[in-house]
Design a protein around this motif. Sequence first.
Motif, PDB file in Angstrom:
ATOM      1  N   PHE A 426       1.403  -1.120   0.014  1.00  0.00           N
ATOM      2  CA  PHE A 426      -0.004   0.392   0.102  1.00  0.00           C
ATOM      3  C   PHE A 426       0.639   1.434  -0.198  1.00  0.00           C
ATOM      4  O   PHE A 426       0.140   2.441  -0.774  1.00  0.00           O
ATOM      5  N   THR A 427       1.863   0.955   0.562  1.00  0.00           N
ATOM      6  CA  THR A 427       2.849   2.354   0.987  1.00  0.00           C
ATOM      7  C   THR A 427       3.021   2.962  -0.763  1.00  0.00           C
ATOM      8  O   THR A 427       3.557   3.859  -1.099  1.00  0.00           O
ATOM      9  N   ASN A 428       3.627   1.747  -1.312  1.00  0.00           N
ATOM     10  CA  ASN A 428       4.286   1.601  -2.458  1.00  0.00           C
ATOM     11  C   ASN A 428       3.112   2.277  -3.783  1.00  0.00           C
ATOM     12  O   ASN A 428       3.701   3.281  -4.517  1.00  0.00           O
ATOM     13  N   MET A 429       1.842   2.080  -3.386  1.00  0.00           N
ATOM     14  CA  MET A 429       0.901   2.206  -4.353  1.00  0.00           C
ATOM     15  C   MET A 429       0.327   3.773  -3.955  1.00  0.00           C
ATOM     16  O   MET A 429      -0.104   4.240  -5.228  1.00  0.00           O
ATOM     17  N   GLN A 430       0.423   3.695  -2.992  1.00  0.00           N
ATOM     18  CA  GLN A 430       0.802   5.698  -2.497  1.00  0.00           C
ATOM     19  C   GLN A 430       1.496   6.631  -3.228  1.00  0.00           C
ATOM     20  O   GLN A 430       1.024   7.972  -3.773  1.00  0.00           O
ATOM     21  N   GLU A 431       3.027   6.209  -3.295  1.00  0.00           N
ATOM     22  CA  GLU A 431       3.841   6.773  -3.784  1.00  0.00           C
ATOM     23  C   GLU A 431       3.447   6.748  -5.566  1.00  0.00           C
ATOM     24  O   GLU A 431       3.686   7.702  -6.567  1.00  0.00           O
ATOM     25  N   GLY A 435       3.122  10.306  -7.135  1.00  0.00           N
ATOM     26  CA  GLY A 435       4.600  10.951  -6.826  1.00  0.00           C
ATOM     27  C   GLY A 435       4.871  10.857  -5.926  1.00  0.00           C
ATOM     28  O   GLY A 435       6.106  11.799  -6.684  1.00  0.00           O
ATOM     29  N   ILE A 436       4.928  11.089  -5.254  1.00  0.00           N
ATOM     30  CA  ILE A 436       5.476  11.940  -3.905  1.00  0.00           C
ATOM     31  C   ILE A 436       5.949  10.987  -3.488  1.00  0.00           C
ATOM     32  O   ILE A 436       5.345   9.746  -2.844  1.00  0.00           O
ATOM     33  N   ASN A 437       7.771  10.422  -3.333  1.00  0.00           N
ATOM     34  CA  ASN A 437       7.912   9.584  -2.216  1.00  0.00           C
ATOM     35  C   ASN A 437       8.868  10.831  -1.303  1.00  0.00           C
ATOM     36  O   ASN A 437       9.321  11.292  -1.862  1.00  0.00           O
ATOM     37  N   LYS A 438       9.699  10.265  -0.699  1.00  0.00           N
ATOM     38  CA  LYS A 438      10.878  10.237   0.634  1.00  0.00           C
ATOM     39  C   LYS A 438      11.999  11.198  -0.600  1.00  0.00           C
ATOM     40  O   LYS A 438      12.894  12.292   0.188  1.00  0.00           O
TER      41      LYS A 438
END
Length: 461
Positions: A426-431, A435-438
């Motif tokens: 789900f974390t990968n799906m959010q990114e 289009g927002i990642n650390k």
Amino acid sequence: MDYTYIKDDQTVKLNDVMKAELVGSIPKKYDQFDDAREDQRRDTLKLRDEIYGRKYETTEKGKEWKSHVELTDIYEKRDTLKSHLWANIYQNPDSMIDVSGRDAQAEAQAPVQKANLVNAFENMKIQFELDKMVDNLIETGDMALFVGWETKTKSVRRAKTKVEKMQDRLTAMFSAMTNPLEGALRFSKLLGSQNNFVTYDELLYEGATVKAVDPLNFVFDAANMDDWDGCAKIYRTFANYNQIANNKAYKISKTDLADLKNMSEIDSNQTNNNLETDYDDKAKRGNQLEILEYWGDITLTDGTVLHNWLIVVAGRSKIIRFETNPYVQNPFVYGTVIDDPDTKRGISPLRIMLSIGELNQKVLNTKLDIKDLQNNPPYLAPKGAMNGTKNVAPGRIIEYDAALMPQAPVPIQFQDRDGWEFLQYFTNMQETATGINKYLSGDIQGGNVDTATEAKGIVTG
């Protein structure tokens, strides 16, 4: 055949019939425009609850042990996106703009022009307003600014200099020679202590101003937004009685001012529940009255069209300002990143995270519940053998009735099956969705301040 009469002389006199018409129509327009974008308002409030930790879960009776962990994914994505925009757009006024000339002579003046613009931005503290604007953009999908003109002064009182005192004495002497009565009055003032000081208004700032507008309190006629200058725009704020009475821009009769004071002093619960009052429950917030600023064109019932007008309604009951647009041009700047095709309002880039985040939290809380059940499982035992819930602790002795339970209680087994990998999924799906990642950042390695044309970002994994 229908026609409209366009008023060009801009000398409309507000009568009682027009007041009643505008007091009824402007709040109605605001409610209509606001209801049309209800989905945006609902999503924004959900996002703000997640971001600012205002979400509280209710637990059914008997299930207090269940986990209610709130993940910080939306908060982290919001801060990452905001820092990216700050670093690449407006970390300082110098990086916001570039100025170039069309010819050699104009190019020579470009640095001076840019320096003037940067100085103006710094004087109006535009970075603080852009911070608010970016917050609104991320949370609501809309960004709105009010661009106007502002004059700030402060009252100064200082002692008179010797030269000023001497000038006062000479003026009094000349007055005494030409007009003895006036001269005597001037001499009497010179003897008073109040004449030893001078008061005046010192100019602190006069120039352009930019203010961030909360999109949840700003509505417009989406059907006519192609004509942005002329379309109806209504900005909602709140002000207490003293703020209204002391605002020099408002023109209020003594009777209307007394009615507004009475309205502000009435208890909110009494106002909302007393059917004998004419006050709308939306017209107040505590002791503050609602202020609706209508900007744009408006057509009266007699067919008169008022172009580029400003009308302010206080407490949904009184017209306190009625004039042509004092800024001449439309003062609102509005934009979005993702448009809703129906409402023409923005969609937050974090909106998709609401549903994904709920699934992620559900998986995490379910896994934590299973861990709790494994560590402290419920037991099967004969009825009455063990009274109440028995909490496990190191070295604790748990007593039971051996006559009722010849064998030890049987714990219920819970299997901790696969599922932890869903959290990363789900974390990968959010990114992917946002289009927002650390790693979203500006050119932080080089340490150089980018200009507006050189601004860039990197997305690396």
